[in-house]
Enzyme design. Structure first.
Site, mmCIF file in Angstrom:
data_model
loop_
_atom_site.group_PDB
_atom_site.id
_atom_site.type_symbol
_atom_site.label_atom_id
_atom_site.label_comp_id
_atom_site.label_asym_id
_atom_site.label_seq_id
_atom_site.Cartn_x
_atom_site.Cartn_y
_atom_site.Cartn_z
ATOM 1 N N ALA A 32 25.413 -37.445 -19.868
ATOM 2 C CA ALA A 32 25.495 -36.491 -21.117
ATOM 3 C C ALA A 32 27.276 -36.700 -21.885
ATOM 4 O O ALA A 32 27.810 -36.277 -21.191
ATOM 5 C CB ALA A 32 25.212 -35.723 -19.934
ATOM 6 N N GLY A 36 35.265 -37.799 -23.489
ATOM 7 C CA GLY A 36 36.221 -38.680 -22.116
ATOM 8 C C GLY A 36 35.186 -39.663 -21.820
ATOM 9 O O GLY A 36 36.416 -40.107 -21.273
ATOM 10 N N HIS A 37 33.962 -39.511 -21.577
ATOM 11 C CA HIS A 37 33.424 -40.882 -20.959
ATOM 12 C C HIS A 37 33.498 -42.169 -21.590
ATOM 13 O O HIS A 37 33.816 -43.636 -21.906
ATOM 14 C CB HIS A 37 31.701 -41.144 -21.063
ATOM 15 C CG HIS A 37 31.735 -39.764 -20.232
ATOM 16 N ND1 HIS A 37 30.670 -38.874 -20.351
ATOM 17 C CD2 HIS A 37 31.487 -40.161 -18.694
ATOM 18 C CE1 HIS A 37 30.697 -37.989 -19.597
ATOM 19 N NE2 HIS A 37 31.360 -38.535 -18.204
ATOM 20 N N GLY A 149 38.422 -41.481 -15.017
ATOM 21 C CA GLY A 149 39.307 -40.466 -15.498
ATOM 22 C C GLY A 149 40.056 -39.954 -14.605
ATOM 23 O O GLY A 149 39.229 -39.968 -13.883
ATOM 24 N N GLN A 150 41.178 -39.464 -15.316
ATOM 25 C CA GLN A 150 41.601 -38.234 -14.074
ATOM 26 C C GLN A 150 41.309 -37.228 -13.843
ATOM 27 O O GLN A 150 41.416 -36.617 -13.305
ATOM 28 C CB GLN A 150 42.568 -38.309 -14.216
ATOM 29 C CG GLN A 150 44.222 -37.464 -13.876
ATOM 30 C CD GLN A 150 45.428 -37.012 -14.780
ATOM 31 O OE1 GLN A 150 45.455 -37.730 -16.065
ATOM 32 N NE2 GLN A 150 45.718 -35.809 -14.941
ATOM 33 N N MET A 186 36.922 -32.009 -20.978
ATOM 34 C CA MET A 186 35.502 -32.141 -21.035
ATOM 35 C C MET A 186 35.081 -32.322 -19.944
ATOM 36 O O MET A 186 35.333 -33.228 -19.444
ATOM 37 C CB MET A 186 35.862 -33.292 -22.048
ATOM 38 C CG MET A 186 35.905 -33.150 -24.255
ATOM 39 S SD MET A 186 35.213 -33.841 -24.932
ATOM 40 C CE MET A 186 36.119 -33.916 -26.560
ATOM 41 N N ARG A 189 28.930 -30.150 -17.915
ATOM 42 C CA ARG A 189 28.739 -29.276 -17.467
ATOM 43 C C ARG A 189 29.095 -28.270 -18.384
ATOM 44 O O ARG A 189 28.301 -27.340 -18.198
ATOM 45 C CB ARG A 189 28.853 -29.038 -15.948
ATOM 46 C CG ARG A 189 28.454 -30.161 -14.772
ATOM 47 C CD ARG A 189 29.070 -29.109 -13.215
ATOM 48 N NE ARG A 189 28.436 -30.227 -12.208
ATOM 49 C CZ ARG A 189 28.463 -31.336 -11.894
ATOM 50 N NH1 ARG A 189 29.349 -31.666 -12.281
ATOM 51 N NH2 ARG A 189 27.919 -31.912 -10.915
HETATM 52 P P1 AMP Z 1 30.518 -38.193 -15.208
HETATM 53 O O1 AMP Z 1 29.450 -38.610 -15.807
HETATM 54 O O2 AMP Z 1 31.567 -36.837 -15.152
HETATM 55 O O3 AMP Z 1 30.686 -38.690 -13.415
HETATM 56 O O4 AMP Z 1 32.024 -39.211 -15.299
HETATM 57 C C1 AMP Z 1 32.545 -40.540 -15.152
HETATM 58 C C2 AMP Z 1 33.409 -40.489 -15.782
HETATM 59 O O5 AMP Z 1 33.936 -40.195 -16.494
HETATM 60 C C3 AMP Z 1 34.675 -40.448 -14.816
HETATM 61 O O6 AMP Z 1 35.440 -41.055 -14.175
HETATM 62 C C4 AMP Z 1 35.722 -38.979 -14.927
HETATM 63 O O7 AMP Z 1 36.173 -38.793 -14.149
HETATM 64 C C5 AMP Z 1 35.397 -39.222 -16.180
HETATM 65 N N1 AMP Z 1 35.495 -38.522 -17.137
HETATM 66 C C6 AMP Z 1 34.356 -37.061 -17.132
HETATM 67 N N2 AMP Z 1 35.470 -36.244 -18.000
HETATM 68 C C7 AMP Z 1 36.349 -36.897 -18.640
HETATM 69 C C8 AMP Z 1 37.304 -36.508 -19.133
HETATM 70 N N3 AMP Z 1 37.052 -35.439 -20.463
HETATM 71 N N4 AMP Z 1 38.498 -37.201 -19.588
HETATM 72 C C9 AMP Z 1 38.378 -38.323 -19.375
HETATM 73 N N5 AMP Z 1 37.612 -38.433 -18.209
HETATM 74 C C10 AMP Z 1 36.260 -37.884 -18.008
#
Ligand code: AMP
Length: 279
Positions: A32, A36-37, A149-150, A186, A189
């Site tokens: 999804a 950010g990703h 990501g932070q 971002m 969810r």
């Molecule tokens: P997830 O798919 O939620 O597991 O996130 C995958 C990676 O993307 C993780 O390292 C998250 O911290 C990073 N991530 C998620 N949201 C953001 C965002 N808004 N900005 C930067 N990195 C993000």
């Protein structure tokens, strides 16, 4: 972009890349995908000759079955976005590939007390699942650099501890939080929020900004109280935690030098987290 659905495909592709001394930059995700990703993929691209992105909704890190079942899945769009971002390899394994002997979890508490506070306390078992899946993925990909990501600040600390604890030859890189125009961080969810919840959710970053902008002007406890009061005016928002802590240990300290303000709320039925580093 090469798509690998099995470990055997991934291993073949990556051993060819490694034979040519390519630097592997790895971005693990649950799909999804949003900007950010993609910002992590972009950063990985700058320092690696081969960027690998995984899309795997890891069942062991969900402490609520409903969250796992409702987790957004947009695989066709994700593949298009990754191809446009010049990702080299995308790994989309099945649960059986990652957990061939069942969904046993490793114990993340070996990484120290940072796994038991905040997300660790509010989502029991969550970090055990994160620790398990990242150990497995790092073992399969053997990256030179990893990008996180932070936005998931506590997870970033856990990954650094994991690398140190397992003595892996991996460089950890943390990407800034990418936000919507109105400040909302971002998140995959966010698409679950209805319009009233989406509007209320903008108050999260406002509360964090209030603390950050006044950090040296008032006591931390006062700022937190004001930010909480402000957020509590929003009926759709229930705060789980909002606190300012040392950014290395996540412990509350009298005089925070290198700090972070962490927040988790439920906005309607959707749980959102965010944070700001304190100057
Ligand atoms: P997830 O798919 O939620 O597991 O996130 C995958 C990676 O993307 C993780 O390292 C998250 O911290 C990073 N991530 C998620 N949201 C953001 C965002 N808004 N900005 C930067 N990195 C993000």
């Amino acid at each position: 972009m090469i798509l690998c659905k099995t470990i055997s495909d991934l291993t073949k592709v990556l051993s060819a890349k490694k034979a040519f001394n390519q630097t592997i930059g790895f971005v693990p995700t649950m799909g999804a995908l949003h900007a950010g990703h993609l910002s992590l993929v972009k950063q990985a691209k700058q320092k690696s000759t081969c960027v690998v992105c995984s899309i795997f909704v890891n069942p062991t890190q969900f402490n609520q079955q409903s969250d796992l079942v409702n987790y957004p899945k947009t695989i066709d769009i994700d593949l298009k976005l990754l191809a446009e971002s010049e990702c080299d390899v995308v790994f989309i394994p099945s649960t059986d590939e990652i957990y061939p002997t069942g969904l046993q979890k490793m114990d993340a508490s070996v990484l120290g007390s940072l796994t038991t506070v905040f997300e660790g306390a509010f989502r029991p078992g969550h970090f055990d699942g994160v620790y398990t899946v990242l150990t497995r993925l790092f073992d399969l990909v053997e990256p030179n650099l990893v990008y996180f990501g932070q936005k998931d600040f506590q997870q970033c600390l856990l990954v650094q501890k994991l690398i140190e604890f397992q003595q892996l030859p991996i460089t950890f890189c943390m990407g800034d939080i990418v936000r919507e125009k109105d400040g909302l961080a971002m998140s995959s969810r966010n698409i679950r929020l209805n319009s009233a919840e989406r509007k209320a959710a903008t108050e999260i970053y406002k509360a964090l900004s209030l603390i950050k902008d006044n950090w040296h002007k008032s006591a931390a406890s006062e700022l937190i109280a004001i930010a909480k009061n402000q957020l509590e005016l929003q009926q759709l928002i229930q705060i789980e935690y909002l606190n300012c802590v040392d950014a290395n240990t996540l412990q509350v300290a009298e005089d925070i030098k290198n700090g972070v303000c962490l927040i988790a709320v439920n906005c309607g039925n959707t749980r959102l987290i965010d944070n700001v580093l304190l100057p």
